[in-house]
Design an enzyme around this catalytic site. Sequence first.
Site, PDB file in Angstrom:
ATOM      1  N   SER A  99       0.815  -1.213   0.000  1.00  0.00           N
ATOM      2  CA  SER A  99       0.000   0.000   0.000  1.00  0.00           C
ATOM      3  C   SER A  99       0.850   1.265   0.000  1.00  0.00           C
ATOM      4  O   SER A  99       0.357   2.326  -0.351  1.00  0.00           O
ATOM      5  CB  SER A  99      -0.962   0.016   1.186  1.00  0.00           C
ATOM      6  N   HIS A 111       2.053   5.526   5.244  1.00  0.00           N
ATOM      7  CA  HIS A 111       1.237   5.948   4.113  1.00  0.00           C
ATOM      8  C   HIS A 111       1.537   7.394   3.722  1.00  0.00           C
ATOM      9  O   HIS A 111       1.581   7.737   2.541  1.00  0.00           O
ATOM     10  CB  HIS A 111      -0.245   5.790   4.448  1.00  0.00           C
TER      11      HIS A 111
END
Length: 264
Positions: A133, A186
């Site tokens: 991710s 992230h």
Amino acid sequence: MPTIQGFSTMRARSYVFRLPLFTRAMIAVMVAFWIVSIQSTWDVRQWGALIPNELTLSTMYRVNTFPLIHLNFFHALFNILSLTPLLERFENEFGTLTSLALFFGPLTTIPALVYIFWEKFIVKGNTAVMGASIWVFLLLGIEAIRTYKTNPYLVIGTHHVPTWTTPLVMVLVVEALIPNTSFFGHLCGVGTGYLFGLGYLKFLAPPEKALRWIEARLNLLGRLPHYVSVDQKTYGRFGVLPTSNSTTQMTPLGLMGSTQRLGP
């Protein structure tokens, strides 16, 4: 051909068969690592995760392996499904060799090293991360900058929301809805994507002249199915894509350090 609520299995099959080489390879490697992780003889997660206190000169490979390794089947599945269309688009634009050089070079090492610095020297922690991710949010950051150049705002009622903020909103949503995800990991991905989309990292891409020489020398286009040549790219290398205006904890997995996954 059967459909499920508008989903065409024929269209999906055709899409999979059209995937370019690097995208296929990354999916295959992620699946292979997940299969290997099922056995208990070799702890592949401990071997390949980005663990701040485990990073030394002899384990620098971790800054490249951590996006390929996942905590479990669903972690791998959701990340692969999210990554595939974004990575396919990137490879078709920049070419297979450029994608290989960038994703096993600056586009992975930069967010990894920023994360290591944050963990070791700012928060004094040892939180391990893994999962593709970080690539998903990096590519979303690139796409957000491109979209912002042609469609700067989303109109929601009476509010105008800058389109470049959409990946940040998604980071917050993932953090709120999915437990044990790495919020700062992230953000590192999104930030690197912003820098790339704005052109600040273009000097790190391999020169086209060298890529053409390698391709011609090895006849890569003729030898490798689904290979995307530097001269077959859909768009310019760093141009704008046309768009319509519209501290340590123990874990059940046995990883050293507290483990946070990157993504769902």
